[in-house]
Design an enzyme around this catalytic site. Structure first.
Site, mmCIF file in Angstrom:
data_model
loop_
_atom_site.group_PDB
_atom_site.id
_atom_site.type_symbol
_atom_site.label_atom_id
_atom_site.label_comp_id
_atom_site.label_asym_id
_atom_site.label_seq_id
_atom_site.Cartn_x
_atom_site.Cartn_y
_atom_site.Cartn_z
ATOM 1 N N GLN A 1 0.829 -1.208 0.000
ATOM 2 C CA GLN A 1 0.000 0.000 0.000
ATOM 3 C C GLN A 1 0.863 1.257 0.000
ATOM 4 O OE1 GLN A 1 -3.279 -0.728 2.554
ATOM 5 N NE2 GLN A 1 -4.113 1.318 2.434
ATOM 6 N N SER B 1 4.209 -6.385 2.880
ATOM 7 C CA SER B 1 2.847 -6.328 3.442
ATOM 8 C C SER B 1 1.838 -6.898 2.440
ATOM 9 C CB SER B 1 2.513 -4.889 3.853
ATOM 10 O OG SER B 1 1.307 -4.836 4.554
ATOM 11 N N LEU B 2 0.944 -6.061 1.907
ATOM 12 C CA LEU B 2 -0.021 -6.498 0.896
ATOM 13 C C LEU B 2 0.675 -7.224 -0.258
ATOM 14 C CD1 LEU B 2 -2.676 -6.260 -0.885
ATOM 15 C CD2 LEU B 2 -1.741 -4.058 -1.607
ATOM 16 N N ARG C 1 -9.262 -8.801 3.120
ATOM 17 C CA ARG C 1 -8.231 -8.204 3.988
ATOM 18 C C ARG C 1 -8.438 -6.690 4.085
ATOM 19 N NH1 ARG C 1 -2.865 -5.921 3.281
ATOM 20 N NH2 ARG C 1 -1.335 -6.758 4.765
ATOM 21 N N HIS D 1 -0.243 -3.774 11.040
ATOM 22 C CA HIS D 1 0.847 -4.577 11.625
ATOM 23 C C HIS D 1 1.064 -4.256 13.112
ATOM 24 C CE1 HIS D 1 1.611 -6.048 7.643
ATOM 25 N NE2 HIS D 1 1.640 -4.811 7.215
ATOM 26 N N GLN E 1 0.577 -12.079 9.777
ATOM 27 C CA GLN E 1 1.131 -10.862 9.177
ATOM 28 C C GLN E 1 0.400 -9.578 9.571
ATOM 29 O OE1 GLN E 1 0.276 -8.976 5.706
ATOM 30 N NE2 GLN E 1 2.042 -9.671 4.550
#
Length: 297
Positions: free
Chosen positions: A9, A88-89, A113, A195, A244
């Site tokens: 992101q 991440s993503l 998500r 996170h 995650q």
């Protein structure tokens, strides 16, 4: 060895993916499939929407995923990763690129998500902040001593760590970090504390969806954010993917491990060049490049 890396992101931009759509029949087909799966025309927002419209989490995450995965799929025979990782993503894009997840299932998970994270952000006002110019352990110690929820969230590169948590705790930690020598401690314009423990409701929601999705053995190792090590076991991949949302992104450690395991070229697949910049800051000798439309075979 070729390492392919996938952004998360923040890499989005207005007009993203339009060149793919216009120049590749396969890309066109996958974008139309995505519109159908998501139940709205994400292509309209990606190709013509404002930066503001693209910033909405339910749009941003699928948009970046689609740009990365569709670009990877249009590379044809030239796409031969020896290892993959995503920030991440971007880990979902990496999982499709490695054959661990199929396109449709991954897009559904990414959409779930995004919506789950959006909901978690609404439950508890929270944010993130970038801390520059301090050793990781000093940032970690400051977070531990600060009242409220505030944790190290993204280990982006040496001297750049993002913290995540409740707004008051983030503000207090930023003040302390400046006092102990941070070059900058800057609150980021994000929707919530990704996170961090604030994402626990989202983690629980996503866990059920991940558990009921079929994963395959990847055709190359994936270096996951949670472990920063090569993973090829489907059960372990699922477990790490669930963790995650509330665990830190160990990007620095992942890149260091990939280099230790033989990575010589890092190719960023998706919008922007953020990850290439981070890789160079982690190891100046590393070679970096972008996957581009021109390389389509």
């Amino acid at each position: 060895m070729n390492a392919y890396i996938f952004p998360g992101q923040g890499a989005q931009f207005s007009g993203m993916g339009l060149d793919l759509y216009e120049n590749s029949p396969l890309a066109q087909e996958l974008f139309e499939q995505a519109n159908s799966i998501l139940g709205f025309n994400i292509t309209d927002i990606m190709f013509e929407g404002t930066a503001e419209a693209l910033k909405e989490t339910k749009v941003t995450q699928p948009a970046i995923f689609l740009h990365s995965v569709i670009l990877a799929k249009t590379l044809g025979d030239s796409f031969k990763p020896d290892m993959v990782a995503g920030h991440s993503l971007g880990e979902f894009s990496a999982l499709v690129a490695s054959g661990a997840l199929n396109f449709e299932d991954a897009l559904k998970l990414v959409s779930k998500r995004a919506l789950a994270m959006q909901k978690a952000c609404e439950i508890k006002p929270s944010t993130m902040a970038a801390v520059l110019g301090l050793e990781d352990n000093i940032v970690e110690e400051t977070c531990a001593k600060t009242e409220g929820i505030v944790v190290a969230a993204n280990y982006n590169c040496p001297g750049q760590l993002v913290i995540s948590g409740e707004i008051e705790a983030i503000n207090a930690a930023c003040e302390t970090l400046k006092e102990v020598g941070a070059r900058r401690a800057l609150v980021l314009p994000v929707g919530g504390a990704f996170h961090s423990p604030v994402m626990e409701p989202a983690r629980e929601e996503l866990a059920a969806a991940i558990e009921s999705t079929t994963f395959s053995k990847p055709n190359c190792p994936i270096y996951q954010n949670v472990t920063a090590s090569a993973v090829t076991d489907e059960t372990a991949i699922k477990t790490n993917l669930i963790s995650q949302l509330t665990a830190p992104v160990k990007w620095t450690q992942s890149v260091q491990q990939m280099i230790a395991d033989g990575a010589t070229l890092f190719t960023e697949v998706g919008p922007g060049k953020v990850l290439q910049g981070l890789v160079k800051k982690i190891n100046r000798q590393a070679e970096v490049t972008s996957a581009t439309l021109e390389t389509i075979s």
